[in-house]
Scaffold this motif. Structure first.
Motif, mmCIF file in Angstrom:
data_model
loop_
_atom_site.group_PDB
_atom_site.id
_atom_site.type_symbol
_atom_site.label_atom_id
_atom_site.label_comp_id
_atom_site.label_asym_id
_atom_site.label_seq_id
_atom_site.Cartn_x
_atom_site.Cartn_y
_atom_site.Cartn_z
ATOM 1 N N VAL A 1 0.875 -1.177 0.000
ATOM 2 C CA VAL A 1 0.000 0.000 0.000
ATOM 3 C C VAL A 1 0.905 1.218 0.000
ATOM 4 O O VAL A 1 1.851 1.287 0.783
ATOM 5 C CB VAL A 1 -0.921 0.011 1.246
ATOM 6 C CG1 VAL A 1 -1.740 1.291 1.304
ATOM 7 C CG2 VAL A 1 -1.835 -1.200 1.254
ATOM 8 N N VAL B 1 -1.867 5.878 0.424
ATOM 9 C CA VAL B 1 -3.304 5.846 0.103
ATOM 10 C C VAL B 1 -4.094 6.742 1.062
ATOM 11 O O VAL B 1 -3.904 6.678 2.272
ATOM 12 C CB VAL B 1 -3.812 4.383 0.164
ATOM 13 C CG1 VAL B 1 -5.317 4.309 0.347
ATOM 14 C CG2 VAL B 1 -3.402 3.640 -1.097
ATOM 15 N N LEU C 1 -13.717 -0.329 -2.352
ATOM 16 C CA LEU C 1 -12.337 -0.423 -2.828
ATOM 17 C C LEU C 1 -12.328 -1.575 -3.814
ATOM 18 O O LEU C 1 -12.678 -2.704 -3.452
ATOM 19 C CB LEU C 1 -11.394 -0.805 -1.690
ATOM 20 C CG LEU C 1 -10.701 0.247 -0.844
ATOM 21 C CD1 LEU C 1 -9.715 -0.444 0.098
ATOM 22 C CD2 LEU C 1 -10.005 1.295 -1.681
ATOM 23 N N GLY D 1 -10.226 -3.432 -7.379
ATOM 24 C CA GLY D 1 -8.927 -3.524 -8.067
ATOM 25 C C GLY D 1 -8.514 -4.971 -8.123
ATOM 26 O O GLY D 1 -9.038 -5.816 -7.396
ATOM 27 N N SER E 1 -3.602 -5.854 -5.328
ATOM 28 C CA SER E 1 -3.504 -4.388 -5.414
ATOM 29 C C SER E 1 -3.455 -3.715 -4.036
ATOM 30 O O SER E 1 -3.228 -2.508 -3.956
ATOM 31 C CB SER E 1 -4.650 -3.821 -6.265
ATOM 32 O OG SER E 1 -5.899 -4.197 -5.757
ATOM 33 N N LYS F 1 -5.921 -4.177 -1.361
ATOM 34 C CA LYS F 1 -7.218 -3.918 -0.723
ATOM 35 C C LYS F 1 -7.300 -4.519 0.675
ATOM 36 O O LYS F 1 -7.694 -3.863 1.638
ATOM 37 C CB LYS F 1 -8.360 -4.477 -1.603
ATOM 38 C CG LYS F 1 -8.327 -3.996 -3.030
ATOM 39 C CD LYS F 1 -9.441 -4.595 -3.876
ATOM 40 C CE LYS F 1 -9.427 -6.103 -4.028
ATOM 41 N NZ LYS F 1 -8.297 -6.644 -4.823
ATOM 42 N N VAL G 1 -5.191 -2.733 3.294
ATOM 43 C CA VAL G 1 -5.850 -1.526 3.812
ATOM 44 C C VAL G 1 -6.894 -1.927 4.868
ATOM 45 O O VAL G 1 -6.941 -1.365 5.968
ATOM 46 C CB VAL G 1 -6.530 -0.715 2.673
ATOM 47 C CG1 VAL G 1 -7.403 0.397 3.226
ATOM 48 C CG2 VAL G 1 -5.481 -0.147 1.720
ATOM 49 N N ALA H 1 -13.154 3.671 -4.966
ATOM 50 C CA ALA H 1 -11.747 3.950 -5.239
ATOM 51 C C ALA H 1 -11.190 2.733 -5.957
ATOM 52 O O ALA H 1 -11.402 1.591 -5.534
ATOM 53 C CB ALA H 1 -10.980 4.196 -3.946
ATOM 54 N N MET I 1 -7.994 0.630 -6.996
ATOM 55 C CA MET I 1 -6.590 0.467 -6.611
ATOM 56 C C MET I 1 -5.817 -0.294 -7.674
ATOM 57 O O MET I 1 -6.326 -1.234 -8.281
ATOM 58 C CB MET I 1 -6.459 -0.277 -5.279
ATOM 59 C CG MET I 1 -6.837 0.583 -4.089
ATOM 60 S SD MET I 1 -6.409 -0.213 -2.519
ATOM 61 C CE MET I 1 -4.645 0.045 -2.427
ATOM 62 N N GLY J 1 -1.101 -1.010 -5.143
ATOM 63 C CA GLY J 1 -0.940 -0.290 -3.878
ATOM 64 C C GLY J 1 -1.349 1.165 -3.900
ATOM 65 O O GLY J 1 -1.248 1.839 -2.871
ATOM 66 N N GLU J 2 -1.807 1.655 -5.060
ATOM 67 C CA GLU J 2 -2.182 3.069 -5.127
ATOM 68 C C GLU J 2 -3.620 3.231 -5.593
ATOM 69 O O GLU J 2 -4.130 2.398 -6.347
ATOM 70 C CB GLU J 2 -1.278 3.810 -6.121
ATOM 71 C CG GLU J 2 0.164 3.840 -5.681
ATOM 72 C CD GLU J 2 1.086 4.592 -6.636
ATOM 73 O OE1 GLU J 2 2.192 4.933 -6.216
ATOM 74 O OE2 GLU J 2 0.696 4.824 -7.800
ATOM 75 N N ILE J 3 -4.252 4.317 -5.142
ATOM 76 C CA ILE J 3 -5.575 4.635 -5.684
ATOM 77 C C ILE J 3 -5.362 5.401 -6.981
ATOM 78 O O ILE J 3 -4.705 6.437 -6.991
ATOM 79 C CB ILE J 3 -6.403 5.460 -4.683
ATOM 80 C CG1 ILE J 3 -6.790 4.575 -3.493
ATOM 81 C CG2 ILE J 3 -7.664 6.018 -5.356
ATOM 82 C CD1 ILE J 3 -7.596 5.273 -2.418
#
Ligand SMILES: Nc1ncnc2c1ncn2[C@@H]1O[C@H](COP(=O)(O)OP(=O)(O)OP(=O)(O)O)[C@@H](O)[C@H]1O
Ligand SMILES: [Mg+2]
Length: 317
Positions: free
Chosen positions: A30, A33, A45, A47, A51, A53, A56, A224, A226, A229-231
């Motif tokens: 992550v 984020v 969330l 993805g 990714s 999720k 997080v 969001a 993902m 690791g990024e939005i």
């Protein structure tokens, strides 16, 4: 009316270090984020696998420590709060797990879990009434569950029962990580509908984590997306999924199976060259798969507002 923010995730980063002392590998699960969840809001969330999720979700639930960043719940940073505060936050923020069959011991009657939780929370002679209320919220009754083993229920029913058990603590937020992926396709919608009902009737917020954009579209207020690791895109579900702006969101949307097999996965997924991998350390992580890549994508990518949502993409800078 503007809804209050219930939970704020700020610059959350989690780096896992694997391997021995001599060959360490760092996985940036992550990476910086940030998002927030409002009161009585369903926030999704989504993805692909890996990714970040679940990472997080685990940090929000206190199962994992972040490398850096804050989780602010009702104005307090959960990560740094004291034991007593943590305990009460744990009651208000409840997890719904992926596999309801793993939540319950096959040899124990299901109602025992509900009775135990209700009694632990202080219910005495009125425990049956407290349980009945929670079960009614998920469309079941005490008579439906009493004296039965987990094997006597469907996955969908068991997921409802586990949600009812979470409701006994009067939570404000459910963190539901792939709650329908182990449930029969025909029953998925009924669980997702349940989230919408709980939001409406008791003002519950839900962090809904899923691969399934169809149920996400149906139930979420905001989403969001993902990637590594990024939005990469975040906004109202309507804007993001009907008119995606990030090339990865476009690809995800296209990859929802369509009746016409020719329409599936028409784009090539290219293998990274070493050079590109190096660029990825600081630039756009989607560069190798992006049909629109440009030179500037090799530099750090800022978040920009495009048509009412946030997008991390050089197409708009
Ligand atoms: N405990 C761990 N130790 C090392 N690496 C981990 C650990 N947990 C997760 N990872 C790595 O972190 C990355 C993100 O994993 P995560 O489980 O959060 O993804 P996800 O989006 O939930 O995926 P999925 O859709 O498959 O559930 C992956 O590369 C994963 O291998
Ligand atoms: Mg996961």
């Amino acid at each position: 009316m503007n809804k209050e923010i219930l939970l704020r995730v700020e610059n959350l980063t989690k780096i896992f270090t694997l391997g021995s002392m001599f060959s360490r590998v760092k996985i940036s699960a992550v990476n910086n984020v940030s998002f927030n969840i409002k009161e009585s809001e369903i926030f999704t969330l989504a993805g692909e696998s890996g990714s970040g999720k679940t990472t997080v979700a685990k940090i929000i639930l206190g199962f994992l420590e972040p490398t850096s960043g804050k989780i602010i719940y009702k104005g307090k940073n959960i990560i740094e709060s004291q034991k007593e505060d943590k305990k009460s936050i744990r009651k208000e923020v409840q997890a719904v797990f992926q596999n309801p069959f793993e939540t319950f011991n096959p040899l124990r009657m299901v109602h025992n879990y509900l009775v135990e939780t209700a009694k632990n929370l202080g219910a005495n002679s009125n425990y049956q009434e407290v349980i009945e209320n929670a079960l009614n919220l998920v469309g079941l009754t005490w008579n439906d569950v009493v004296n039965k083993y987990p094997s006597e229920f469907s996955g969908g029913q068991l997921q409802r029962i586990s949600i009812a058990r979470s409701l006994l603590t009067n939570p404000t937020l459910l963190v539901a990580d792939e709650p329908v992926s182990m449930v029969d396709a025909s029953l998925r919608m009924s669980i997702v509908n349940l989230f919408a009902k709980l939001k409406k009737e008791i003002g519950l917020s839900v962090l809904y984590i899923t691969h399934d954009l169809a149920t996400a579209y149906y139930v979420s207020d905001r989403i969001a997306i993902m990637f590594r690791g990024e939005i990469v895109e975040m906004g109202s579900v309507d804007k993001v999924l009907t008119d995606p702006k990030h090339p990865y969101t476009m690809l995800l949307k296209e990859s929802i199976p369509e009746p016409d097999p020719k329409k599936k996965w028409t784009k090539d997924i290219k293998i990274l060259t070493l050079e590109e991998e190096e660029y990825q350390m600081k630039g756009c992580k989607f560069i190798s798969r992006c049909p629109y890549r440009m030179d500037k994508c090799k530099n750090p990518v800022p978040d920009v507002e495009v048509d009412g949502r946030i997008v991390k993409c050089c197409l708009y800078t």
